[in-house]
Design a protein around this motif. Structure first.
Motif, PDB file in Angstrom:
ATOM      1  N   GLU A 117     -85.675 -26.265 -46.549  1.00 28.71           N
ATOM      2  CA  GLU A 117     -85.160 -24.939 -46.865  1.00 28.71           C
ATOM      3  C   GLU A 117     -84.491 -24.302 -45.653  1.00 28.71           C
ATOM      4  OE1 GLU A 117     -88.128 -22.084 -47.907  1.00 28.71           O
ATOM      5  OE2 GLU A 117     -86.673 -20.783 -48.904  1.00 28.71           O
ATOM      6  N   SER A 118     -83.206 -23.989 -45.785  1.00 28.83           N
ATOM      7  CA  SER A 118     -82.474 -23.351 -44.689  1.00 28.83           C
ATOM      8  C   SER A 118     -81.381 -22.458 -45.262  1.00 28.83           C
ATOM      9  CB  SER A 118     -81.831 -24.405 -43.778  1.00 28.83           C
ATOM     10  OG  SER A 118     -80.681 -24.949 -44.407  1.00 28.83           O
ATOM     11  N   SER A 119     -80.762 -21.682 -44.372  1.00 27.84           N
ATOM     12  CA  SER A 119     -79.556 -20.966 -44.762  1.00 27.84           C
ATOM     13  C   SER A 119     -78.369 -21.910 -44.588  1.00 27.84           C
ATOM     14  CB  SER A 119     -79.375 -19.726 -43.882  1.00 27.84           C
ATOM     15  OG  SER A 119     -79.118 -20.135 -42.540  1.00 27.84           O
ATOM     16  N   ALA A 171     -87.303 -32.079 -35.010  1.00 32.52           N
ATOM     17  CA  ALA A 171     -87.480 -30.636 -34.811  1.00 32.52           C
ATOM     18  C   ALA A 171     -86.896 -29.869 -35.996  1.00 32.52           C
ATOM     19  CB  ALA A 171     -86.810 -30.198 -33.509  1.00 32.52           C
ATOM     20  N   TYR A 172     -85.709 -30.301 -36.431  1.00 29.47           N
ATOM     21  CA  TYR A 172     -85.092 -29.582 -37.555  1.00 29.47           C
ATOM     22  C   TYR A 172     -85.961 -29.698 -38.814  1.00 29.47           C
ATOM     23  CZ  TYR A 172     -81.621 -27.344 -40.432  1.00 29.47           C
ATOM     24  OH  TYR A 172     -80.991 -26.446 -41.266  1.00 29.47           O
ATOM     25  N   ALA A 173     -86.440 -30.890 -39.085  1.00 30.34           N
ATOM     26  CA  ALA A 173     -87.215 -31.107 -40.314  1.00 30.34           C
ATOM     27  C   ALA A 173     -88.483 -30.260 -40.341  1.00 30.34           C
ATOM     28  CB  ALA A 173     -87.556 -32.582 -40.460  1.00 30.34           C
ATOM     29  N   ARG A 205     -80.807 -17.202 -36.133  1.00 26.60           N
ATOM     30  CA  ARG A 205     -79.816 -16.278 -36.688  1.00 26.60           C
ATOM     31  C   ARG A 205     -78.429 -16.884 -36.560  1.00 26.60           C
ATOM     32  NH1 ARG A 205     -81.991 -11.337 -37.494  1.00 26.60           N
ATOM     33  NH2 ARG A 205     -80.105 -10.186 -37.079  1.00 26.60           N
ATOM     34  N   PHE A 206     -77.694 -16.828 -37.666  1.00 24.31           N
ATOM     35  CA  PHE A 206     -76.398 -17.509 -37.750  1.00 24.31           C
ATOM     36  C   PHE A 206     -75.364 -16.607 -38.412  1.00 24.31           C
ATOM     37  CE2 PHE A 206     -79.854 -20.475 -37.917  1.00 24.31           C
ATOM     38  CZ  PHE A 206     -79.490 -21.463 -37.017  1.00 24.31           C
ATOM     39  N   ALA A 207     -74.114 -16.820 -38.035  1.00 18.49           N
ATOM     40  CA  ALA A 207     -73.032 -16.107 -38.700  1.00 18.49           C
ATOM     41  C   ALA A 207     -73.040 -16.489 -40.182  1.00 18.49           C
ATOM     42  CB  ALA A 207     -71.691 -16.481 -38.071  1.00 18.49           C
ATOM     43  N   GLU A 266     -80.620 -14.344 -40.922  1.00 16.93           N
ATOM     44  CA  GLU A 266     -81.783 -15.120 -40.491  1.00 16.93           C
ATOM     45  C   GLU A 266     -82.037 -16.278 -41.449  1.00 16.93           C
ATOM     46  OE1 GLU A 266     -86.430 -14.089 -40.016  1.00 16.93           O
ATOM     47  OE2 GLU A 266     -85.059 -12.870 -38.823  1.00 16.93           O
ATOM     48  N   CYS A 267     -82.231 -17.451 -40.889  1.00 12.49           N
ATOM     49  CA  CYS A 267     -82.551 -18.629 -41.706  1.00 12.49           C
ATOM     50  C   CYS A 267     -83.977 -18.502 -42.247  1.00 12.49           C
ATOM     51  CB  CYS A 267     -82.418 -19.889 -40.861  1.00 12.49           C
ATOM     52  SG  CYS A 267     -83.004 -21.373 -41.693  1.00 12.49           S
ATOM     53  N   PRO A 268     -84.197 -18.722 -43.544  1.00 13.31           N
ATOM     54  CA  PRO A 268     -85.544 -18.616 -44.103  1.00 13.31           C
ATOM     55  C   PRO A 268     -86.486 -19.720 -43.608  1.00 13.31           C
ATOM     56  CG  PRO A 268     -84.049 -19.515 -45.743  1.00 13.31           C
ATOM     57  CD  PRO A 268     -83.198 -19.100 -44.554  1.00 13.31           C
ATOM     58  N   GLY A 269     -85.921 -20.764 -43.002  1.00 14.76           N
ATOM     59  CA  GLY A 269     -86.751 -21.835 -42.462  1.00 14.76           C
ATOM     60  C   GLY A 269     -87.151 -21.535 -41.031  1.00 14.76           C
ATOM     61  N   CYS A 270     -86.227 -21.757 -40.111  1.00 18.83           N
ATOM     62  CA  CYS A 270     -86.555 -21.671 -38.683  1.00 18.83           C
ATOM     63  C   CYS A 270     -86.562 -20.252 -38.148  1.00 18.83           C
ATOM     64  CB  CYS A 270     -85.573 -22.511 -37.874  1.00 18.83           C
ATOM     65  SG  CYS A 270     -83.849 -21.957 -37.979  1.00 18.83           S
ATOM     66  N   GLY A 271     -85.929 -19.315 -38.857  1.00 21.93           N
ATOM     67  CA  GLY A 271     -85.848 -17.960 -38.350  1.00 21.93           C
ATOM     68  C   GLY A 271     -84.703 -17.742 -37.376  1.00 21.93           C
ATOM     69  N   GLN A 327     -89.107 -27.518 -38.784  1.00 20.84           N
ATOM     70  CA  GLN A 327     -88.825 -26.073 -38.813  1.00 20.84           C
ATOM     71  C   GLN A 327     -88.256 -25.636 -40.172  1.00 20.84           C
ATOM     72  OE1 GLN A 327     -86.415 -25.028 -35.355  1.00 20.84           O
ATOM     73  NE2 GLN A 327     -88.253 -24.422 -34.245  1.00 20.84           N
ATOM     74  N   HIS A 328     -88.062 -26.599 -41.080  1.00 27.33           N
ATOM     75  CA  HIS A 328     -87.537 -26.280 -42.414  1.00 27.33           C
ATOM     76  C   HIS A 328     -88.385 -26.984 -43.464  1.00 27.33           C
ATOM     77  CE1 HIS A 328     -84.264 -25.500 -39.597  1.00 27.33           C
ATOM     78  NE2 HIS A 328     -83.979 -24.508 -40.399  1.00 27.33           N
ATOM     79  N   PRO A 329     -89.642 -26.533 -43.601  1.00 27.53           N
ATOM     80  CA  PRO A 329     -90.586 -27.295 -44.414  1.00 27.53           C
ATOM     81  C   PRO A 329     -90.322 -27.273 -45.916  1.00 27.53           C
ATOM     82  CG  PRO A 329     -91.612 -25.306 -43.514  1.00 27.53           C
ATOM     83  CD  PRO A 329     -90.277 -25.418 -42.873  1.00 27.53           C
ATOM     84  N   GLY A 349     -75.688 -21.350 -42.969  1.00 25.29           N
ATOM     85  CA  GLY A 349     -75.248 -21.284 -41.576  1.00 25.29           C
ATOM     86  C   GLY A 349     -76.081 -22.158 -40.666  1.00 25.29           C
ATOM     87  N   CYS A 350     -77.376 -22.230 -40.945  1.00 29.76           N
ATOM     88  CA  CYS A 350     -78.274 -23.064 -40.145  1.00 29.76           C
ATOM     89  C   CYS A 350     -77.982 -24.544 -40.402  1.00 29.76           C
ATOM     90  CB  CYS A 350     -79.723 -22.728 -40.495  1.00 29.76           C
ATOM     91  SG  CYS A 350     -80.924 -23.694 -39.561  1.00 29.76           S
ATOM     92  N   TRP A 351     -77.792 -24.907 -41.651  1.00 34.87           N
ATOM     93  CA  TRP A 351     -77.507 -26.307 -41.999  1.00 34.87           C
ATOM     94  C   TRP A 351     -76.188 -26.753 -41.363  1.00 34.87           C
ATOM     95  CZ3 TRP A 351     -79.888 -30.458 -43.071  1.00 34.87           C
ATOM     96  CH2 TRP A 351     -79.266 -31.527 -43.715  1.00 34.87           C
TER      97      TRP A 351
HETATM   98 ZN   LIG Z   1     -82.933 -22.818 -39.919  1.00 35.90          ZN
END
Ligand SMILES: [Zn+2]
Length: 163
Positions: A25-27, A57-59, A12-14, A5-10, A61-63, A29-31
């Motif tokens: 802030e992201s994982s 949207a990306y920005a 889920r990524f491999a 799970e990405c700590p930003g948007c939540g 969701q990743h504050p 996999g999300c980036w």
């Molecule tokens: Zn994310």
């Protein structure tokens, strides 16, 4: 393979070993997924109309933290979403509006992060199988990301008015 799970948007990524953005802030996999979304948009002129929405949207969701850069990133991208989604700004007219938004930056303050940042994430967009589906998902993504910040909408609208 379990997803992370990405700590930003939540979303889920491999699991993926790679870089992340400096203050969004992201994982990893999300980036990486966001990079794939941008590459698809740069490679298809038909996606020009939704490209800015993806970035916004990306920005939001990743504050990230409370650095000046992170605060202004969230603020500017929320103002842009306000202009696109509530005030009918078009991609073609966006550049002039963005210069005005930049003037409002100094007044922007930290916004407490909502518990949920929206049910649609870049994980959904990257899974789109063609351009029309991609564009449709980006619009839903941007709406979900904007709605997630509802408790701050009044303040963001004032920032939009100030520009
Ligand atoms: Zn994310």
């Amino acid at each position: 393979m379990s997803l992370l799970e990405c700590p930003g948007c939540g979303g889920r990524f491999a699991p993926f070993d790679g870089p992340v953005h400096a203050y969004m802030e992201s994982s990893p996999g999300c980036w990486q997924a966001f990079g794939q979304v941008l590459a698809r948009e740069y490679g298809n002129p038909g996606l020009f109309a939704v490209h800015r929405l993806s970035v916004d949207a990306y920005a939001v969701q990743h504050p990230g933290g409370d650095s000046r850069q992170a605060i202004q990133s969230v603020g500017v991208h929320l103002v842009r979403l306000c202009l696109f989604l509530e005030r009918g700004l078009t991609a073609e007219a966006a550049n002039d509006a963005m210069l005005r938004v930049a003037k409002a930056k100094a007044a922007m303050t930290w916004l407490a992060r909502p518990a949920s940042l929206g049910a649609v994430t870049v994980a959904d967009v990257v899974a789109a199988t063609d351009a029309p589906a991609h564009a449709d998902l980006v619009r839903r993504w941007a709406r979900a990301a904007w709605d997630a910040w509802a408790t701050h909408h009044d303040l963001v609208r004032r920032w939009a008015d100030a520009g």
